[in-house]
Motif scaffolding. Structure first.
Motif, PDB file in Angstrom:
ATOM      1  N   ALA A   1      44.392  38.021  30.938  1.00 55.67           N
ATOM      2  CA  ALA A   1      45.124  38.763  32.043  1.00 55.67           C
ATOM      3  C   ALA A   1      46.436  37.772  32.153  1.00 55.67           C
ATOM      4  O   ALA A   1      46.454  36.521  31.807  1.00 55.67           O
ATOM      5  CB  ALA A   1      44.399  38.840  33.016  1.00 55.67           C
ATOM      6  N   THR A   2      47.324  38.275  32.945  1.00 55.49           N
ATOM      7  CA  THR A   2      48.316  37.630  33.655  1.00 55.49           C
ATOM      8  C   THR A   2      48.470  37.401  35.020  1.00 55.49           C
ATOM      9  O   THR A   2      48.044  38.215  35.922  1.00 55.49           O
ATOM     10  CB  THR A   2      49.673  38.097  33.288  1.00 55.49           C
ATOM     11  OG1 THR A   2      49.830  39.660  33.508  1.00 55.49           O
ATOM     12  CG2 THR A   2      49.799  38.292  31.605  1.00 55.49           C
ATOM     13  N   GLY A   3      49.223  36.211  35.485  1.00 58.11           N
ATOM     14  CA  GLY A   3      49.443  36.123  37.073  1.00 58.11           C
ATOM     15  C   GLY A   3      47.854  36.217  37.961  1.00 58.11           C
ATOM     16  O   GLY A   3      46.887  35.660  37.531  1.00 58.11           O
ATOM     17  N   ILE A   4      48.023  36.722  39.182  1.00 51.86           N
ATOM     18  CA  ILE A   4      46.856  36.889  39.840  1.00 51.86           C
ATOM     19  C   ILE A   4      45.706  37.567  39.382  1.00 51.86           C
ATOM     20  O   ILE A   4      44.708  37.277  39.869  1.00 51.86           O
ATOM     21  CB  ILE A   4      47.491  37.537  41.220  1.00 51.86           C
ATOM     22  CG1 ILE A   4      46.329  37.214  42.339  1.00 51.86           C
ATOM     23  CG2 ILE A   4      47.540  38.836  41.060  1.00 51.86           C
ATOM     24  CD1 ILE A   4      46.035  35.786  42.695  1.00 51.86           C
ATOM     25  N   LYS A   5      45.753  38.280  38.544  1.00 51.74           N
ATOM     26  CA  LYS A   5      44.730  39.220  37.796  1.00 51.74           C
ATOM     27  C   LYS A   5      43.924  38.263  37.167  1.00 51.74           C
ATOM     28  O   LYS A   5      42.720  38.855  36.762  1.00 51.74           O
ATOM     29  CB  LYS A   5      45.285  40.360  36.898  1.00 51.74           C
ATOM     30  CG  LYS A   5      45.976  41.467  37.230  1.00 51.74           C
ATOM     31  CD  LYS A   5      46.553  42.461  36.278  1.00 51.74           C
ATOM     32  CE  LYS A   5      47.198  43.307  37.091  1.00 51.74           C
ATOM     33  NZ  LYS A   5      47.915  44.595  35.875  1.00 51.74           N
ATOM     34  N   GLN A   6      44.135  37.007  36.841  1.00 53.19           N
ATOM     35  CA  GLN A   6      43.315  35.869  35.924  1.00 53.19           C
ATOM     36  C   GLN A   6      42.169  35.618  37.310  1.00 53.19           C
ATOM     37  O   GLN A   6      41.399  35.015  36.523  1.00 53.19           O
ATOM     38  CB  GLN A   6      44.103  34.826  35.590  1.00 53.19           C
ATOM     39  CG  GLN A   6      45.054  35.004  34.405  1.00 53.19           C
ATOM     40  CD  GLN A   6      45.378  34.017  33.806  1.00 53.19           C
ATOM     41  OE1 GLN A   6      45.153  32.571  33.963  1.00 53.19           O
ATOM     42  NE2 GLN A   6      46.437  34.122  32.789  1.00 53.19           N
ATOM     43  N   HIS A   7      42.556  35.896  38.294  1.00 51.75           N
ATOM     44  CA  HIS A   7      41.497  35.390  39.474  1.00 51.75           C
ATOM     45  C   HIS A   7      39.998  36.257  39.121  1.00 51.75           C
ATOM     46  O   HIS A   7      38.894  35.860  39.511  1.00 51.75           O
ATOM     47  CB  HIS A   7      41.852  35.915  40.837  1.00 51.75           C
ATOM     48  CG  HIS A   7      41.119  35.235  42.007  1.00 51.75           C
ATOM     49  ND1 HIS A   7      40.517  34.099  41.989  1.00 51.75           N
ATOM     50  CD2 HIS A   7      40.454  36.053  42.871  1.00 51.75           C
ATOM     51  CE1 HIS A   7      39.829  33.965  43.089  1.00 51.75           C
ATOM     52  NE2 HIS A   7      39.938  35.128  43.726  1.00 51.75           N
ATOM     53  N   ASP A   8      40.253  37.231  38.341  1.00 52.16           N
ATOM     54  CA  ASP A   8      38.979  38.271  37.944  1.00 52.16           C
ATOM     55  C   ASP A   8      38.094  37.385  36.939  1.00 52.16           C
ATOM     56  O   ASP A   8      38.826  37.366  35.722  1.00 52.16           O
ATOM     57  CB  ASP A   8      39.549  39.439  37.772  1.00 52.16           C
ATOM     58  CG  ASP A   8      38.382  40.431  37.288  1.00 52.16           C
ATOM     59  OD1 ASP A   8      37.131  40.031  37.377  1.00 52.16           O
ATOM     60  OD2 ASP A   8      38.535  41.742  37.209  1.00 52.16           O
ATOM     61  N   PRO A   9      37.049  37.145  37.102  1.00 55.46           N
ATOM     62  CA  PRO A   9      36.190  36.268  36.277  1.00 55.46           C
ATOM     63  C   PRO A   9      36.124  37.457  34.785  1.00 55.46           C
ATOM     64  O   PRO A   9      35.793  36.618  33.710  1.00 55.46           O
ATOM     65  CB  PRO A   9      34.920  35.893  36.806  1.00 55.46           C
ATOM     66  CG  PRO A   9      35.161  35.740  38.077  1.00 55.46           C
ATOM     67  CD  PRO A   9      36.314  36.997  38.524  1.00 55.46           C
TER      68      PRO A   9
END
Length: 362
Positions: free
Chosen positions: A239-247
């Motif tokens: 993913a990109t940006g803040i969406k990478q916070h999702d494991p």
């Protein structure tokens, strides 16, 4: 895409005796803190493999950040021999507005006398985000103390080996419990897993470090907050940006997370900028600024972050009169704090440029 769901499916027939508990199990079980067990408890069974209602499973994750992936996880766990003994107990969930606390945890038994305590991370509520920000000026937030009491009680009532974990704020709570447990309670903890959780602000002892396994994605922002050292591993994300916070966006390889050397340049830039900003403010200023900002948004009567984004026109209409009614001293403080942030960003940008000048000359 090869992620945690792939792992659950591919290794569903391998027991924990055949394939010992590992980092993927640690982050997978952390996700189960987000499940609404009040819904699942409509059935008498407390074992995931025995839940026969897919409707209840779907409803139990409907309010999570990623309902589709969490639903797929529950379905996969239900069919897995590896997790066939997985059951939940001691689910708690409470909100204390007076002390700005929102806490939830559940104890998961995955093998005889083997327990995993999953602490829930930040949800979409305004209260939850405020408690996260309180970490910047409080030595201890209420949820950390509650997490410690929760573990102490569980370990005394049910002796065994304990694994702790959580995503986002939940990872911070798990790390806090490891760092503050003593004696037999410390000895009972095998390991803890922090999935992009904020740091504890202070360096950890070698004994504690070896028990905490912290993973952050390449573009991590939240996981690098209040992180004084480099005690983490960086995971590749699709993913990109803040969406990478999702494991669920984190990639795996050979039954482990696929790692990269360092966080992205933007992630490091943001971390250094925010750290510099916080260092330039005393705790009283941080608290006054965050309290006044929270009061401003709370006055809109919205309780969830997504209300602000989906109804942004209405939000602006509600915020406008509140901004006008804000005291002059408060507005001056906002200018000071935001000015300090801008200075930190510019200072960090200058440092980056200075570091790259020799390369630019070449």
């Amino acid at each position: 895409m090869t992620n945690m769901l792939t792992y659950v499916t591919e290794y569903q027939n391998m027991t924990f005796a055949q394939l010992p508990f590992n980092e993927l199990d640690g982050v997978i079980l952390a996700q189960l803190a987000y499940v609404d067990y009040n819904i699942l408890q409509q059935q008498p069974q407390r074992q995931f493999s025995q839940i026969d209602s897919v409707t209840l499973l779907e409803k139990s994750v409907a309010q999570t950040w990623n309902p589709a992936a969490n639903y797929a996880l529950l379905l996969a766990l239900r069919q897995s021999r590896r997790y066939q003994q997985l059951r939940w107990s001691n689910w708690v969930q409470h909100t204390n507005v007076a002390v700005e606390e929102q806490f939830s945890a559940v104890t998961l038994t995955f093998a005889p006398h083997r327990y995993y305590i999953a602490f829930r991370g930040t949800t979409a509520t305004l209260m939850d985000w405020k408690e996260d920000f309180n970490m910047t000026f409080l030595d201890t937030i209420p949820s950390q103390r509650t997490a410690q009491r929760y573990y102490d009680k569980a370990a005394r009532e049910f002796p065994g080996r304990y694994y702790l974990g959580g995503h986002s704020k939940g990872g911070n709570l798990a790390s806090y419990v490891v760092a503050h447990s003593r004696g037999a309670l410390q000895d009972a903890i095998v390991s803890a897993y922090s999935a992009d959780g904020p740091g504890l602000k202070t360096p950890l002892s070698p004994q504690i470090k070896q028990k905490i396994h912290k993973f952050i994605p390449e573009a991590s922002i939240i996981g690098l907050l209040l992180e004084p050292g480099l005690d983490y591993q960086v995971v590749k994300s699709n993913a990109t940006g803040i969406k990478q916070h999702d494991p669920y966006t984190w990639q795996i390889q050979d039954r482990k997370f696929e790692l990269v050397a360092t966080p992205s340049h933007l992630s490091q830039f943001t971390q250094h900028s925010v750290a510099g900003w916080l260092d330039n403010l005393d705790d009283a200023t941080k608290q006054e600024f965050l309290d006044s900002l929270y009061a401003l948004f709370a006055a809109t009567k919205y309780q969830r972050i997504d209300d602000f984004t989906t109804s942004w026109r209405s939000t602006l209409k509600l915020l406008a009169p509140e901004l006008l009614n804000t005291k002059h001293e408060t507005r001056q403080q906002w200018r000071h704090v935001t000015g300090q942030l801008l200075n930190s960003v510019l200072h960090e940008a200058k440092n980056v440029l200075d570091e790259n000048r020799p390369h630019l000359r070449k």
